[in-house]
Design a protein around this motif. Structure first.
Motif, mmCIF file in Angstrom:
data_model
loop_
_atom_site.group_PDB
_atom_site.id
_atom_site.type_symbol
_atom_site.label_atom_id
_atom_site.label_comp_id
_atom_site.label_asym_id
_atom_site.label_seq_id
_atom_site.Cartn_x
_atom_site.Cartn_y
_atom_site.Cartn_z
ATOM 1 N N VAL A 40 -9.265 -5.601 -1.151
ATOM 2 C CA VAL A 40 -8.641 -4.306 -0.859
ATOM 3 C C VAL A 40 -8.342 -4.173 0.637
ATOM 4 C CG1 VAL A 40 -8.654 -1.866 -1.465
ATOM 5 C CG2 VAL A 40 -10.138 -3.421 -2.672
ATOM 6 N N SER A 41 -7.651 -5.152 1.189
ATOM 7 C CA SER A 41 -7.269 -5.010 2.593
ATOM 8 C C SER A 41 -5.946 -5.731 2.828
ATOM 9 C CB SER A 41 -8.351 -5.575 3.506
ATOM 10 O OG SER A 41 -8.051 -6.894 3.885
ATOM 11 N N THR A 58 -9.326 -1.037 -8.723
ATOM 12 C CA THR A 58 -8.549 -0.223 -7.795
ATOM 13 C C THR A 58 -7.334 -0.989 -7.294
ATOM 14 O OG1 THR A 58 -10.695 0.488 -7.010
ATOM 15 C CG2 THR A 58 -8.779 1.312 -5.813
ATOM 16 N N LEU A 59 -6.166 -0.403 -7.482
ATOM 17 C CA LEU A 59 -4.941 -0.923 -6.897
ATOM 18 C C LEU A 59 -4.170 0.293 -6.402
ATOM 19 C CD1 LEU A 59 -3.612 -3.568 -9.480
ATOM 20 C CD2 LEU A 59 -4.463 -4.018 -7.197
ATOM 21 N N TYR A 76 -5.647 -3.939 -15.281
ATOM 22 C CA TYR A 76 -6.655 -3.918 -14.227
ATOM 23 C C TYR A 76 -7.139 -2.501 -13.933
ATOM 24 C CZ TYR A 76 -9.137 -5.098 -9.993
ATOM 25 O OH TYR A 76 -10.113 -5.259 -9.056
ATOM 26 N N VAL A 87 -1.393 -12.660 -4.673
ATOM 27 C CA VAL A 87 -1.473 -11.389 -3.940
ATOM 28 C C VAL A 87 -2.361 -10.409 -4.695
ATOM 29 C CG1 VAL A 87 -0.133 -9.366 -3.260
ATOM 30 C CG2 VAL A 87 0.719 -11.647 -2.758
ATOM 31 N N PHE A 88 -2.161 -10.331 -6.008
ATOM 32 C CA PHE A 88 -2.991 -9.421 -6.802
ATOM 33 C C PHE A 88 -4.465 -9.778 -6.655
ATOM 34 C CE2 PHE A 88 -5.387 -9.388 -10.807
ATOM 35 C CZ PHE A 88 -5.657 -8.030 -10.873
ATOM 36 N N SER A 115 -12.999 -9.486 -11.818
ATOM 37 C CA SER A 115 -12.708 -8.177 -12.397
ATOM 38 C C SER A 115 -13.071 -8.137 -13.873
ATOM 39 C CB SER A 115 -11.244 -7.794 -12.173
ATOM 40 O OG SER A 115 -10.403 -8.833 -12.552
ATOM 41 N N TYR A 151 -5.880 -9.040 -3.172
ATOM 42 C CA TYR A 151 -5.963 -7.601 -2.893
ATOM 43 C C TYR A 151 -7.023 -6.933 -3.770
ATOM 44 C CZ TYR A 151 -4.655 -2.976 -1.446
ATOM 45 O OH TYR A 151 -4.705 -1.722 -0.918
ATOM 46 N N ALA A 152 -7.115 -7.366 -5.022
ATOM 47 C CA ALA A 152 -8.079 -6.737 -5.924
ATOM 48 C C ALA A 152 -9.511 -6.945 -5.439
ATOM 49 C CB ALA A 152 -7.927 -7.309 -7.336
ATOM 50 N N TYR A 160 1.371 -0.474 -6.182
ATOM 51 C CA TYR A 160 1.393 -1.826 -6.744
ATOM 52 C C TYR A 160 2.582 -2.060 -7.663
ATOM 53 C CZ TYR A 160 0.073 -6.106 -8.982
ATOM 54 O OH TYR A 160 0.095 -7.389 -9.450
ATOM 55 N N GLU A 190 0.809 -1.217 0.000
ATOM 56 C CA GLU A 190 0.000 0.000 0.000
ATOM 57 C C GLU A 190 0.841 1.266 0.000
ATOM 58 O OE1 GLU A 190 -2.984 -0.441 3.032
ATOM 59 O OE2 GLU A 190 -4.287 -1.534 1.641
#
Lengths: 156, 508
Positions: free
Chosen positions: B416-417, A146-147, A139, B408-409, B54, B412-413, A101, A97
């Motif tokens: 989102v945490s 959102t990344l 993406y 991981v992607f 997505s 997280y996508a 990314y 974060e």
């Protein structure tokens, strides 16, 4: 079968079971008229888990020590490599974060590529850049997901 | 006739161009996943859930769910097919259901008949896929009609039966499998209780209010766990020096394999419908059956084409059959179908008897797309077999870190945490150590998915009976399910005590 692992495993699962039993007594019982509140299910499962763990512990006492298998497929454990990659992954999760990314993924992949195998320096750089940049572009820009973007101190 | 109308509308959904594309992408990725060492059908499907969510984010909720499940199911049966490629060419099965294929497939490859073995596997898989589809079409509606009459008590007992079946056959130690099931059910209780709204085991940690995310745990346990294993224990040097050669089977090959394919398909389908007994057991049984049936049993193990055709058909038919309990009863019978169910739940689609009434386009669209997917697999795989065989040579140096990267992607996508990323890594470690010590992971995932439903039904049943637990024994159907569940657990135990060998499903 690994006696030690199973034994400690059974103890840990028993502790988890006890934990759920004890903690489920603290759940506030439901407000409406039903006699079965939100605590019954986890408590029952906790008791089951403790019983099963005791059973596993009892089974470990009866394991006949299997002769150590060293013949045939001898495996070389690469503990150092594993620990380093694990650390990289944890660091990646921490920094995702704040670094954004693209940068964190690039660094993570580059580090891991080189930890697994040493070779020419440039192919890993290209693959890591293509992966991190490609995923971010597809993406975020194409699919509007959102990344974490680039860190603000970079100025763009 | 009603069924046929539904099926036709299902084809209407599946033949939309974007769904055709999803099915194509699904089977291609699935085949690649099956070929690649280190990721099996389960981790492949789990890894792709976030990607599909997505991809489908622009569609309406119903359409998104239909497209996503079409892609994921494509990965599932594509992987079943791809697994056989490595068995034949490298003598290393890509997943456990193709273990038997190595026995004769690799021998055939050594004799220069790799092409025939591969194409027979493809044809067998195709026929099996069609057989199980026809079964699915005709059984789906009647079964879901029966299931609609079930009340909460029957549902509770049915789910207990499902869990017992998977634990009874899962892995080497039943105690360990049961521990994993109960542990999965317990993990599912973390978070907000959706009957009373009370928080349980959250300790004021905001991340826990929603409960542990199924996706994070599945990706961690299966995908990361496998990668950690390969990194730690070293990878096998997979290089094939075998030439694929002539791809089309000879007339003689076809004639010899026709009967085994038919037998394997039927056998596999019925084994697949049973919860717990999955593709691995189906392929073993088919091999044994073919050997018994054959006039030349001595040829088995030296490159008999029947030994490839039968098991390969059986494992594909089983994966089709496994969709039946998932779609009609809402009860997954294996790890992979549990993950598919988790994906459906993410889209707010509840698999089960109501699926055919509430979301007919999803249910029938999926069924129709499986048919199309099977055609695609056959068309793709005959000419592309050599290309897929090349995938094996992907250097691990890039493969392993990329799988971590995708995990991981994906997590997280969707979430989102950062909390989920730590949970992911923890699950990866747990997955590695648990599976290394014969603690099967599939029952855990199954428990996690079924947990909330089991609990809801149990509490609804108990509320109607004023807290009297006898309700589960007083309803005849419920009692029958519970008796079968107990038998499923005790019979293997008794057989083991008598010193008989029990075939266990290591597939997950």
């Amino acid at each position: 079968m690994n006696k030690t692992f199973d034994r400690y495993g059974s103890i840990i699962f028993a502790i988890i079971g006890v934990f759920f039993i004890v903690e489920s007594t603290k759940i506030s019982t439901s407000a409406y008229g039903s006699q079965v509140g939100p605590n019954i299910f986890p408590m029952g499962l906790g008791i089951l888990l403790v019983l099963l763990s005791l059973r596993l512990f009892y089974e470990t006492l009866r394991y006949t020590e299997a002769p150590k298998k060293e013949t045939g497929t001898y495996q070389t454990y690469q503990t150092k490599r594993f620990v380093l990659i694990l650390l990289c992954t944890i660091l990646y999760a921490i920094l995702l974060e704040s670094l954004g990314y693209v940068i964190s993924t690039f660094l993570f992949l580059l580090a891991c590529f080189n930890l697994i195998e040493k070779g020419k320096w440039w192919p890993p750089v290209i693959v890591a850049a293509a992966f991190s940049g490609g995923v971010y572009f597809v993406y975020v820009d194409l699919l509007q997901g959102t990344l974490p973007g680039f860190p603000t101190w970079l100025g763009f | 006739m009603e069924t046929l109308t539904y099926l036709a509308s299902g084809f209407g959904v599946a033949l939309q161009w974007h769904n055709l594309l999803y099915a194509l992408v699904g089977v291609i990725i699935g085949t690649a996943v099956g070929v690649l060492p280190g990721i099996g059908p389960m981790s492949g499907v789990a890894l792709l859930i976030p990607v599909t969510s997505s991809l489908t984010s622009g569609l309406g909720p119903e359409e998104a769910a239909a497209s996503a499940i079409i892609l994921l199911a494509g990965v599932y049966y594509g992987a079943m097919y791809g697994g056989s490629t490595t068995s034949i060419l490298l003598n290393t099965p890509g997943e456990s259901s193709s273990v038997v294929t190595t026995l004769d497939g690799y021998q055939m490859a050594k004799q220069g008949r790799a092409g025939s073995a591969l194409s027979i596997a493809a044809i067998g898989s195709f026929v099996a896929g069609i057989v199980s589809l026809i079964g699915l079409v005709f059984l789906a509606k009647p079964l879901s009609d029966v299931a609609l009459k079930f009340g909460p008590a029957e549902y509770f007992s049915l789910m207990v039966l499902g869990l017992c079946a998977v634990s009874g056959l899962g892995g080497k130690s039943m105690t360990k499998a049961l521990i994993m099931t109960v542990f999965g059910l317990l993990l599912a209780t973390i978070g907000m209780d959706n009957v009373s709204g009370v928080t349980r085991f959250t300790y004021e940690i905001p991340d826990l209010y929603q409960g542990l995310e199924f996706l994070t745990i599945a990706v961690g346990l299966f995908a990361l766990g496998e990668v950690f294993k390969t990194i730690w224990e070293g990878e096998s040097d997979a290089k094939s020096d075998i030439k694929v050669g002539r791809v089309l089977p000879t007339k003689q090959d076809l004639k010899q394999s026709a009967a085994p394919i038919a037998r394997g398909s039927l056998l596999g389908f019925f084994i697949g419908v049973l919860p717990g007994a999955g593709a691995t057991i189906a392929s073993f049984f088919s091999y044994i059956l073919e050997e018994k049936w054959s006039k030349h049993p001595e040829k088995f193990g030296t490159g008999a084409i029947e030994g490839v055709a039968g098991p390969e058909s059986a494992n594909n038919a089983a994966s089709g059959g496994a969709m039946i309990p998932l779609l009609t009863l809402g009860i997954p019978g294996s790890g992979t179908t549990a993950i598919l169910m988790g994906a459906l739940l993410m889209y707010n689609v509840q698999p089960g008897p109501l699926l055919f009434n509430d979301h007919p386009e999803i249910a029938w669209g999926l069924i129709a797309s499986m048919f199309i997917g099977n055609v695609m697999l056959l068309v793709l795989n005959m000419p592309l077999v050599k290309v897929f065989a090349k995938i094996i040579e992907t250097p691990v140096r890039y493969l392993l870190p990329s799988i971590i990267g995708i995990s991981v992607f994906g997590v997280y996508a969707v979430q989102v945490s950062q909390f989920d990323l730590y949970l992911l890594i923890a699950c990866g470690l747990a997955g590695y150590f648990l599976s290394k010590n014969d603690f099967p992971l599939a029952p855990l995932v199954l428990g996690l998915v079924l947990g909330p439903m089991i609990e809801n039904n149990m509490r609804r049943a108990l509320t109607t009976s004023n807290g009297d637990y006898m309700i589960f024994l007083e309803k005849p159907i419920s009692l029958a399910f519970l008796i079968i569940a107990v038998l499923w657990i005790t019979i293997p135990l008794i057989l083991k005590m008598r010193g008989k060998k029990v075939i266990v499903s290591e597939e997950a």
